[in-house]
Design a protein around this motif. Structure first.
Motif, PDB file in Angstrom:
ATOM      1  N   ILE A 102       0.872  -1.180   0.000  1.00  0.00           N
ATOM      2  CA  ILE A 102       0.000   0.000   0.000  1.00  0.00           C
ATOM      3  C   ILE A 102       0.902   1.220   0.000  1.00  0.00           C
ATOM      4  O   ILE A 102       1.708   1.417   0.910  1.00  0.00           O
ATOM      5  N   MET A 103       0.768   1.993  -1.061  1.00  0.00           N
ATOM      6  CA  MET A 103       1.596   3.193  -1.199  1.00  0.00           C
ATOM      7  C   MET A 103       0.678   4.404  -1.178  1.00  0.00           C
ATOM      8  O   MET A 103      -0.536   4.274  -1.258  1.00  0.00           O
ATOM      9  N   GLY A 104       1.288   5.549  -1.067  1.00  0.00           N
ATOM     10  CA  GLY A 104       0.464   6.753  -1.072  1.00  0.00           C
ATOM     11  C   GLY A 104       1.182   7.873  -0.367  1.00  0.00           C
ATOM     12  O   GLY A 104       2.114   7.639   0.415  1.00  0.00           O
ATOM     13  N   PRO A 105       0.742   9.106  -0.635  1.00  0.00           N
ATOM     14  CA  PRO A 105       1.413  10.261  -0.039  1.00  0.00           C
ATOM     15  C   PRO A 105       1.179  10.316   1.473  1.00  0.00           C
ATOM     16  O   PRO A 105       0.297   9.640   1.998  1.00  0.00           O
ATOM     17  N   ASN A 106       1.985  11.141   2.152  1.00  0.00           N
ATOM     18  CA  ASN A 106       1.799  11.348   3.585  1.00  0.00           C
ATOM     19  C   ASN A 106       0.381  11.815   3.863  1.00  0.00           C
ATOM     20  O   ASN A 106      -0.166  12.622   3.112  1.00  0.00           O
ATOM     21  N   GLY A 107      -0.200  11.304   4.923  1.00  0.00           N
ATOM     22  CA  GLY A 107      -1.520  11.775   5.316  1.00  0.00           C
ATOM     23  C   GLY A 107      -2.648  11.098   4.563  1.00  0.00           C
ATOM     24  O   GLY A 107      -3.808  11.460   4.738  1.00  0.00           O
ATOM     25  N   SER A 108      -2.329  10.101   3.742  1.00  0.00           N
ATOM     26  CA  SER A 108      -3.399   9.458   2.979  1.00  0.00           C
ATOM     27  C   SER A 108      -4.152   8.425   3.818  1.00  0.00           C
ATOM     28  O   SER A 108      -5.186   7.940   3.417  1.00  0.00           O
ATOM     29  N   GLY A 109      -3.593   8.089   4.998  1.00  0.00           N
ATOM     30  CA  GLY A 109      -4.301   7.183   5.901  1.00  0.00           C
ATOM     31  C   GLY A 109      -3.682   5.795   6.000  1.00  0.00           C
ATOM     32  O   GLY A 109      -4.259   4.900   6.612  1.00  0.00           O
ATOM     33  N   SER A 140       2.959 -19.973   1.607  1.00  0.00           N
ATOM     34  CA  SER A 140       1.697 -19.952   0.855  1.00  0.00           C
ATOM     35  C   SER A 140       0.501 -19.881   1.798  1.00  0.00           C
ATOM     36  O   SER A 140      -0.635 -19.769   1.377  1.00  0.00           O
ATOM     37  N   GLU A 141       0.790 -19.945   3.107  1.00  0.00           N
ATOM     38  CA  GLU A 141      -0.284 -19.945   4.108  1.00  0.00           C
ATOM     39  C   GLU A 141      -0.536 -18.565   4.702  1.00  0.00           C
ATOM     40  O   GLU A 141      -1.551 -18.336   5.341  1.00  0.00           O
ATOM     41  N   ASN A 142       0.462 -17.688   4.601  1.00  0.00           N
ATOM     42  CA  ASN A 142       0.306 -16.380   5.249  1.00  0.00           C
ATOM     43  C   ASN A 142       0.306 -15.262   4.207  1.00  0.00           C
ATOM     44  O   ASN A 142       0.468 -15.512   3.003  1.00  0.00           O
ATOM     45  N   ALA A 143       0.104 -14.045   4.685  1.00  0.00           N
ATOM     46  CA  ALA A 143       0.061 -12.903   3.775  1.00  0.00           C
ATOM     47  C   ALA A 143       0.772 -11.711   4.398  1.00  0.00           C
ATOM     48  O   ALA A 143       0.886 -11.620   5.623  1.00  0.00           O
ATOM     49  N   VAL A 144       1.255 -10.840   3.536  1.00  0.00           N
ATOM     50  CA  VAL A 144       1.998  -9.673   4.004  1.00  0.00           C
ATOM     51  C   VAL A 144       1.393  -8.418   3.384  1.00  0.00           C
ATOM     52  O   VAL A 144       1.122  -8.385   2.182  1.00  0.00           O
ATOM     53  N   VAL A 145       1.159  -7.412   4.236  1.00  0.00           N
ATOM     54  CA  VAL A 145       0.765  -6.095   3.733  1.00  0.00           C
ATOM     55  C   VAL A 145       1.906  -5.139   4.050  1.00  0.00           C
ATOM     56  O   VAL A 145       2.257  -4.940   5.209  1.00  0.00           O
ATOM     57  N   LEU A 146       2.501  -4.588   2.998  1.00  0.00           N
ATOM     58  CA  LEU A 146       3.626  -3.665   3.164  1.00  0.00           C
ATOM     59  C   LEU A 146       3.094  -2.254   2.997  1.00  0.00           C
ATOM     60  O   LEU A 146       2.512  -1.934   1.970  1.00  0.00           O
ATOM     61  N   ILE A 147       3.301  -1.440   4.016  1.00  0.00           N
ATOM     62  CA  ILE A 147       2.922  -0.045   3.855  1.00  0.00           C
ATOM     63  C   ILE A 147       4.207   0.724   3.650  1.00  0.00           C
ATOM     64  O   ILE A 147       5.138   0.618   4.468  1.00  0.00           O
ATOM     65  N   THR A 148       4.306   1.413   2.546  1.00  0.00           N
ATOM     66  CA  THR A 148       5.571   2.088   2.269  1.00  0.00           C
ATOM     67  C   THR A 148       5.355   3.341   1.442  1.00  0.00           C
ATOM     68  O   THR A 148       4.345   3.512   0.768  1.00  0.00           O
ATOM     69  N   HIS A 149       6.318   4.183   1.557  1.00  0.00           N
ATOM     70  CA  HIS A 149       6.286   5.448   0.864  1.00  0.00           C
ATOM     71  C   HIS A 149       7.116   5.363  -0.415  1.00  0.00           C
ATOM     72  O   HIS A 149       6.936   6.107  -1.342  1.00  0.00           O
ATOM     73  N   TYR A 150       8.037   4.416  -0.392  1.00  0.00           N
ATOM     74  CA  TYR A 150       9.023   4.352  -1.474  1.00  0.00           C
ATOM     75  C   TYR A 150       9.001   3.011  -2.183  1.00  0.00           C
ATOM     76  O   TYR A 150       8.768   1.977  -1.559  1.00  0.00           O
ATOM     77  N   GLN A 151       9.318   3.053  -3.435  1.00  0.00           N
ATOM     78  CA  GLN A 151       9.353   1.852  -4.258  1.00  0.00           C
ATOM     79  C   GLN A 151      10.547   0.966  -3.911  1.00  0.00           C
ATOM     80  O   GLN A 151      10.512  -0.243  -4.115  1.00  0.00           O
ATOM     81  N   ARG A 152      11.591   1.592  -3.325  1.00  0.00           N
ATOM     82  CA  ARG A 152      12.851   0.911  -3.068  1.00  0.00           C
ATOM     83  C   ARG A 152      12.665  -0.454  -2.398  1.00  0.00           C
ATOM     84  O   ARG A 152      13.263  -1.452  -2.806  1.00  0.00           O
TER      85      ARG A 152
END
Lengths: 262, 456
Positions: free
Chosen positions: A40-47, A202-214
């Motif tokens: 999940i990407m997005g500018p600062n303050g997007s929630g 294959s059993e779990n999932a990851v949600v990455l919240i990040t500002h940068y593509q790096r």
């Protein structure tokens, strides 16, 4: 990895939420299945961070509408500690320092809370130590950090490694990494990303919240979502992150404005 | 707490309370027990203090030293003399408080020494542990008693004077030169309901001669909860190159009053450590005073106050330097719950002669309820120009982010709060060199209740 027909771990529908009376989330939708990595990407303050804290059950955020289903259960009815025990894990953007509590003791208490929840016998200090040693390699952590107070005097990189060590130990079903990459140098980033990749199944999932593509060079997402003003406005594959890096977020706002105009 | 009245009322009250406050001390004097025949020699010491008490009044909040600690509740409580036979206390009754590490102990019950519960064994030759009566029988100790009992600076303070004027016995510890006493010595001062509303004046005299070492636990305990008044004075003489590790636990009943003085003189090259833990009493005050008499002394003061309900706990400390090369490290922590009120005033005097002093002081306070209160005041008076003096004070609450972090790792809210408070307290408790005591105290760290609508 996207697998047709795999288990739905998280389903978020029309989620709205407030902090101190200010609406931050304005109708967020997201579905995460086993085996998937979502960025999940997005500018600062997007929630983005608000969303991660709500998933983990932070008391300062009030859900005003919508629903969150986790493994078929209404997540919003579950206390924060029980969410953790049933496999929701939030790697904090700013891990808290706890002077006076040794890292080992903290990890053991956390680990045993989960064991107890699962109806398993708690591990004693000796057995736990053995388990912990085996997990240190995941984040290449110096064992000396285990005897220090939780996060006290740790550098930014050490704190983030400590978060991933906790993840390795707790083996979550759903891991949410809130800007785990921020403030990391490239070596630390590789270590942290390597740890996450190692823990992914294959059993779990990851949600990455990040500002940068790096970060996404090292943890390759199946989906990239763009958040804007409390909603997910665009979803794409990993290439979307590259486009965002090159073009910024403004074009999404423009496209959205055009879509609304139509 | 007493509400502030209008100005005219304060004026009227002022006159009335001044009379009450003077009469109050004289009344307390009338409650003292007479000296036994063995202690006739002490009469003169008592008489001198008595004359002085009669000139003194109970301090009020208009005295700077008592600004935050209102003694009105003490004034309003009637105390009785200790009378009749001492309470019979069995070994089993005190068993929960005994320290397996301590080879020697002295037990005082309602101010009266009980030799049958006390143990003095395994002592170095010429060392002495016992009560004042027995100490005076030792010819070698007589001069020490005459020259050192009641001779610490600050002995003219109101409650110390009251103690001296009322003294009927004392715990005496004497360690001659060049002896290391490994096992801690435990001094227990127990209060029982057998003597309801009693006022007692526990007294300790500790003399550790040059190059000797002693670990001491001074312990105030309520055997059953009741109203009483403990007015304790402990004098510690740490001679050249000697080391004293002193743990003072105040676990009086929640309805008791406790005023305690610890006066310490440190000769050159000596080390003194005080771990002062205040848990009990409705109203307590600890005056902790360290006087440096020689160069290069080292002083460590660790303090922990843990109070709740409407308890008031006041610590006034003083480190008075007079010579060069002294060092001190002081950490005082308060955990305050409900409507309790903690006070810390830390004085450090560094006169011109005390060059190259290195003094550090830190006051850390954790308020666990929105109605809890703490007043903390560092008071450094430095006239020497080549010294290092650092001080700091913090007041904080349990942060909801801290609690949430632990919850997000599967730890329930109450355990999370407990862990955070425990961590705050353990920092001080862990300094106590006696494992069993450390464990007892750690197990008793108060768990703040979950309070809805307040701090998370």
């Amino acid at each position: 990895m996207i697998c047709e027909g795999s288990e739905v771990i998280l389903s978020v529908r029309d989620l709205t939420a407030d902090v101190d009376g200010t609406q931050i989330l304005k109708g967020l939708n997201l579905e995460v299945k086993a085996g998937e990595i979502h960025a999940i990407m997005g500018p600062n303050g997007s929630g983005k961070s608000t969303f991660s804290k709500i998933l983990a059950g932070h008391p300062d955020y009030t859900v005003t509408g919508g629903e969150i289903t986790y493994l078929g259960q209404n997540l919003l009815e579950i206390e924060a500690e029980d969410r953790a025990r049933s496999g929701v894990f939030l790697a904090f953007q700013y891990p808290i320092e706890i002077p006076g509590v040794s890292n080992t003791d903290f990890l053991r208490i956390a680990y045993n809370s989960k064991r107890k929840h699962e109806g398993l016998e708690e591990l004693d200090a000796f057995d736990f130590d053995e388990l912990l040693q085996s997990k240190l390699n995941v984040v290449k952590m110096n064992p000396a950090f285990l005897n220090r107070s939780v996060n006290e005097g740790f550098s930014g990189g050490e704190k983030k490694r400590n978060e991933i060590l906790q993840m390795a130990l707790l083996e979550p079903k759903l891991a949410i990494l809130d800007e785990t990459d921020s403030g990391l140098d490239i070596d630390a980033l590789k270590v942290v990303a390597g740890g996450v990749n190692e823990l992914r199944t294959s059993e779990n999932a990851v949600v990455l919240i990040t500002h940068y593509q790096r970060l996404l060079n090292y943890i390759v997402p199946d989906y990239v979502h763009v958040m804007e003003s409390g909603r997910i406005v665009t979803t794409g594959g990993k290439d979307l992150a590259l486009e965002l890096e090159a073009r910024g977020y403004d074009w999404i706002r423009e496209e959205e404005a055009e879509a609304i105009a139509r | 707490m007493i509400d502030v009245s209008t100005v005219s009322e304060v004026g009227n009250l002022g006159v009335a309370t001044t009379i009450n406050r003077a009469a109050y001390l004289t009344n307390l004097l009338s409650l003292r027990s007479p000296l036994t025949d063995d202690l006739r020699w002490l009469q003169e010491v008592r008489d001198r203090a008595t004359a002085r008490v009669q000139e003194l009044a109970l301090p009020s909040t208009r005295d700077e030293e008592w600004r935050f600690t209102d003694l009105s509740s003490l004034l309003a409580t009637e105390f009785k003399a200790v009378s009749g036979e001492p309470s019979t206390i069995s070994q089993a009754a005190i068993a929960p408080y005994l320290l397996p590490e301590a080879a020697n102990r002295l037990v005082f019950v309602d101010g009266i020494f009980l030799p049958e519960l006390s143990v003095a064994a395994d002592l170095p030759a010429n060392a002495f542990i016992g009560n004042l009566t027995a100490a005076y029988r030792e010819a070698a100790l007589r001069d020490r008693l005459l020259n050192q009992l009641g001779k610490q600076p600050g002995a003219e303070e109101t409650f110390t004077t009251l103690n001296t004027a009322s003294m009927t016995d004392a715990a005496v510890l004497y360690i001659p030169s060049n002896h290391v006493v490994e096992a801690p010595i435990h001094l227990l001062f127990l209060s029982t309901t057998g003597q309801a509303s009693a006022i007692t004046h526990p007294r300790c005299l500790v003399i550790v001669e040059s190059s000797s070492s002693l670990t001491l636990v001074e312990d105030y305990i309520a055997l059953d909860a009741s109203v009483y008044f403990t007015n304790a004075v402990t004098e510690v003489w740490v001679e050249a190159n000697a080391q004293v590790n002193h743990t003072r636990i105040q676990r009086d009943s929640q309805t008791a009053f406790h005023i305690g003085k610890t006066a310490v003189s440190q000769a050159r090259d000596s080390h003194y450590t005080c771990n002062a833990i205040s848990l009990g009493a409705a109203l307590s005050r600890h005056n902790l005073e360290v006087y440096q008499t020689g160069e290069q002394t080292h002083t460590v003061l660790n303090g922990l106050t843990m109070i709740a309900d409407q308890q008031v706990a006041d610590t006034h400390s003083l480190i008075s330097y007079t010579q060069p090369y002294g060092t001190s490290n002081q950490v005082h922590k308060c955990i305050v719950d409900d409507r309790a009120h903690a006070i810390f005033n830390g004085k450090i005097f560094v006169p011109k002669a005390a060059q190259l002093t290195d003094a550090r002081q830190l006051s850390k306070n954790l308020l666990v309820s929105p109605k809890a209160r703490v007043d903390t005041k560092p008071q450094l008076e430095i006239t020497a120009d080549n010294v290092k003096c650092a001080h700091g004070a913090t007041v904080s609450q349990l942060e909801s982010d801290e609690v949430f972090y632990l919850q997000s790792r599967g730890i329930d809210e109450n355990s999370a709060r407990k862990l955070l408070v425990y961590a705050f307290a353990y920092d001080v408790i862990s300094q106590i060199p006696i494992v069993s005591l450390r464990d007892t105290l750690a197990a008793n760290v108060r768990v703040p209740h979950r309070k809805h609508g307040s701090i998370a």
